[in-house]
Structures are given as C-alpha cells and as structure tokens.
Design an enzyme around this catalytic site. Sequence first.
Site, short mmCIF file in Angstrom:
data_model
loop_
_atom_site.label_atom_id
_atom_site.label_comp_id
_atom_site.label_asym_id
_atom_site.label_seq_id
_atom_site.Cartn_x
_atom_site.Cartn_y
_atom_site.Cartn_z
N ARG A 132 -6.90 -13.08 -1.95
CA ARG A 132 -7.35 -12.44 -0.94
C ARG A 132 -8.39 -11.21 -1.44
O ARG A 132 -8.10 -10.44 -2.27
CB ARG A 132 -6.18 -11.80 -0.23
CG ARG A 132 -6.52 -11.02 0.99
CD ARG A 132 -5.46 -9.61 1.30
NE ARG A 132 -4.17 -10.57 1.86
CZ ARG A 132 -3.35 -10.03 1.83
NH1 ARG A 132 -2.76 -8.82 1.30
NH2 ARG A 132 -2.17 -10.71 2.37
N ASP A 136 0.39 -8.33 -2.84
CA ASP A 136 -0.66 -7.20 -2.37
C ASP A 136 -0.98 -6.39 -3.68
O ASP A 136 -0.40 -6.23 -4.52
CB ASP A 136 -0.02 -6.18 -1.40
CG ASP A 136 0.04 -6.83 0.13
OD1 ASP A 136 -0.35 -8.03 0.28
OD2 ASP A 136 0.96 -6.16 0.86
C1 LIG Z 1 -5.19 -8.96 5.68
C2 LIG Z 1 -5.54 -7.47 4.97
C3 LIG Z 1 -4.99 -7.48 3.82
C4 LIG Z 1 -5.04 -6.27 2.96
N1 LIG Z 1 -4.24 -6.01 1.82
C5 LIG Z 1 -4.89 -4.96 1.10
C6 LIG Z 1 -4.07 -4.95 -0.19
O1 LIG Z 1 -3.14 -5.57 -0.68
N2 LIG Z 1 -4.66 -3.86 -0.94
C7 LIG Z 1 -5.34 -2.91 -0.67
O2 LIG Z 1 -5.92 -2.24 -1.50
N3 LIG Z 1 -5.99 -2.90 0.59
C8 LIG Z 1 -5.57 -3.98 1.59
N4 LIG Z 1 -6.15 -4.04 2.76
C9 LIG Z 1 -7.08 -2.91 3.22
C10 LIG Z 1 -8.59 -2.82 2.92
O3 LIG Z 1 -8.38 -2.63 1.46
C11 LIG Z 1 -9.29 -2.04 3.51
O4 LIG Z 1 -8.64 -0.65 3.32
C12 LIG Z 1 -9.31 -2.29 5.25
O5 LIG Z 1 -9.27 -3.47 5.43
C13 LIG Z 1 -10.50 -1.65 5.60
O6 LIG Z 1 -11.61 -2.16 5.36
P1 LIG Z 1 -12.63 -3.02 5.92
O7 LIG Z 1 -12.93 -4.33 5.04
O8 LIG Z 1 -12.07 -3.39 7.19
O9 LIG Z 1 -14.00 -2.57 6.27
P2 LIG Z 1 -14.34 -0.91 6.57
O10 LIG Z 1 -15.84 -0.76 6.10
O11 LIG Z 1 -13.17 -0.05 6.23
O12 LIG Z 1 -14.33 -1.07 8.44
C14 LIG Z 1 -15.34 -2.18 9.00
C15 LIG Z 1 -14.78 -1.91 10.35
O13 LIG Z 1 -13.37 -2.34 10.59
C16 LIG Z 1 -12.86 -1.67 11.52
N5 LIG Z 1 -11.64 -0.90 11.09
C17 LIG Z 1 -11.70 -0.81 9.81
N6 LIG Z 1 -10.27 -0.24 9.40
C18 LIG Z 1 -9.85 0.14 10.59
C19 LIG Z 1 -8.81 1.12 11.16
N7 LIG Z 1 -7.85 1.37 10.24
N8 LIG Z 1 -8.48 1.15 12.37
C20 LIG Z 1 -9.44 0.68 13.32
N9 LIG Z 1 -10.67 -0.07 13.13
C21 LIG Z 1 -10.64 -0.18 11.79
C22 LIG Z 1 -13.95 -0.64 12.03
O14 LIG Z 1 -14.57 -1.05 13.14
C23 LIG Z 1 -14.86 -0.50 10.84
O15 LIG Z 1 -16.23 -0.09 11.48
C24 LIG Z 1 -6.02 -5.49 3.54
C25 LIG Z 1 -7.01 -5.74 4.51
C26 LIG Z 1 -6.49 -6.73 5.32
C27 LIG Z 1 -7.36 -6.87 6.55
#
Ligand SMILES: Cc1cc2nc3c(=O)[nH]c(=O)nc-3n(C[C@H](O)[C@H](O)[C@H](O)COP(=O)(O)OP(=O)(O)OC[C@H]3O[C@@H](n4cnc5c(N)ncnc54)[C@H](O)[C@@H]3O)c2cc1C
Length: 304
Positions: free
Chosen positions: A182, A132
């Site tokens: 990723r 990560d």
């Molecule tokens: C499999 C996976 C691994 C990850 N690993 C890392 C990592 O190693 N390092 C790192 O910095 N980040 C990591 N993240 C987190 C990532 O950086 C984002 O903070 C997170 O995925 C929210 O961004 P989004 O792309 O979903 O878009 P956003 O624009 O934040 O959200 C899009 C839509 O998704 C839904 N959504 C998003 N977050 C939430 C929530 N918490 N609760 C409910 N609904 C939500 C909502 O419907 C929102 O409108 C990971 C995410 C995923 C999915």
Amino acid sequence: MEAVLRNFFQFLAKNKRMNQWAKKYGWHVGARRFVAGESIEQAIVKIKQLNEDGRSVTLDHLGEFVTSEEEARQFTYMCVKTLDAIHAANVSSHLSVKLTSLGLDISPDLCLNNVENIVCKAQEYQIFVRIDMEDYSHCQMTIDLFKHLRKTYDNVGIVLQAYLYRTDKDWEQLATIAPNIRFVKGAYKESDEVAFPNKADVDENYIYLVKQHLLHGQYAAIATHDEQIISKLKEFLVEREIKREQFEFQMLYGIRDDLQKRLVDEGYRVRVYVPYGTDWFGYYMRRLSERPANVWFVVKNVFK
Ligand SMILES: Cc1cc2nc3c(=O)[nH]c(=O)nc-3n(C[C@H](O)[C@H](O)[C@H](O)COP(=O)(O)OP(=O)(O)OC[C@H]3O[C@@H](n4cnc5c(N)ncnc54)[C@H](O)[C@@H]3O)c2cc1C
C-alpha cells in the site's frame, strides 16, 4: 496558522492523558465521521453498507499506547476476534494492524509471535492482513518483520510512505519478495532529515513509486484522496495497459466518499480503511492534523 494546528493535533495524537479523557467523554465531538464505531458489531454494519455499494474494506481495530506484554497479548486477542467477526459475517474485508499495538516497542520477538498468530488465523479464513507503517523510528523493524513473515505467508502486505527519503531503497529491497504494497504519503510528523519537507516532492515521489511498482508487475494499493495524483495514475494505467486486477484504490472511511463512489462507478476496485474501537483518539487527531479545516466539524458537533 495551519502549521500550528497541524503540530497541535500531532502532539495531541501522542498524548496518553487526552486519549483516556477522550475515551470517557469525547465520542460525540466528531470522531464518528472518521471512526465506524466503538464495537465490532457497529463496524460490521458499516462494512455491510460499504460492500453493498461495491466497496471492499480493510478493518482496523484501533489501539495505541500499548506498554506491557499483557496489553499486547490482549490486543492480539482482539485482532483475532475481529477476524472471527469478519469471517462470521461473511463480509469482504481485510485486516490492518499496527505493530506497536502488538508489542513492537516491548520486544520484537513478542511482536512477531503476536502478529504471526493473527496472520496464521487470517490465513485459515483466507483474509489478507496489512501491516500499517508507523513513524520513522519503527520503519526498519516493520520492514524486517514483514520480510520474515513473507517467507511463510502470502496473505500479508506492507505500507510504504512516499514522504521518506529512504522509501525508494526500501522498495528495491522488498521488490525481490513480490510484496503487495500500500502506498501512502505518510501521516506522522517527521524531521527534514528523514522526510521531504515539501508537499510537491512527496507527491512526485508518490507517483514515481507507484509507477515503478506497477511496472514491476506487482500489486499496488494506491491509498490517497489526492484527485490530481489519481488522475495522473489513471492515465498511466491506460497508457501502460495495466490490468485492473493489479491494483486497487484505497481511501479512509469518512473522507472523499464522493470520489470513492465515482471510482466504483468507473469500474475500479476500491477499498475503504475502516477503523473501529474505543481507542479512536490518536487516529482522529491524525486525521485532523492532515486537514485542520476539519476542526469546523468538531466545533459544529460540540454545539449541536
Ligand atoms: C487507506 C489508507 C491507509 C493509510 N495507511 C497509512 C499508514 O499505514 N501509515 C501512514 O503513515 N499513513 C497512512 N495513511 C495516511 C496517509 O499517509 C496520508 O496521511 C493521508 O492519506 C492524507 O494524504 P492524501 O494522500 O490523501 O493526500 P493530501 O495531499 O493530504 O490530501 C489530498 C486531498 O484529500 C483530502 N483529504 C486528505 N486528508 C483529509 C482529511 N483528513 N480530512 C478530509 N479530507 C482529507 C482533501 O481533499 C485533500 O485536499 C493511509 C491513508 C489511506 C487512504
């Protein structure tokens, strides 16, 4: 108001005292929506359910605030135990690890030794390990360590964050070693000096990075819940005839279950990031900070 809540949860995520308090009393205040359980046995039950639904998993044994060599070694041991459990249960799951939990802040050599023990054991079981990406201050060290591991191991991948200005350059550097990446937007609170302050720029960079990586013929884990981005990328994948074996969608446990299922029904590979363990507080706070509306789940659970 949303920005205030966001900062508040980010602050709590880093607060050791709150973390200890939550461990003792807090499991019932909504964490179970995002965390599969406190024990590996509970997590394996959830993995089996997801596998039956056609979803693979990447399992994360949660651990934050590792400050001594002994804690880092203990955490490494727990990660190896997690690999043993995945292997013994014969479930479809990768392992995700955070280098700070393996001692990155104590000594990069200690961390390398610990992560190598994990990756080596995983190789024996044919399990993939994803490193990560944490906050900006750990970014370069994480990339360096990954490059070092990649010389010996195929079963290891990294994460790049679209909100950082530097990511395009990092991708260029990494492209030469055929990495399995990723792509995420980024979950930590970063300053304008290192990260795009506007969501629109982050989204644009996200799409750009994924496309570039796929066109380079490399494997992408498209980790987002953003339906618009997913739709745009789906169009691109068809247009450029990119095979479904070259990418997968990834989402977090407890978020957009409907979308996860829909993608499986459409024949895409979907992997769910499943965290487990007693150290769930920081992870939980980061999920609340991403979407302060989730606070209502907490409030409802407190009064249940
Ligand atoms: C499999 C996976 C691994 C990850 N690993 C890392 C990592 O190693 N390092 C790192 O910095 N980040 C990591 N993240 C987190 C990532 O950086 C984002 O903070 C997170 O995925 C929210 O961004 P989004 O792309 O979903 O878009 P956003 O624009 O934040 O959200 C899009 C839509 O998704 C839904 N959504 C998003 N977050 C939430 C929530 N918490 N609760 C409910 N609904 C939500 C909502 O419907 C929102 O409108 C990971 C995410 C995923 C999915």
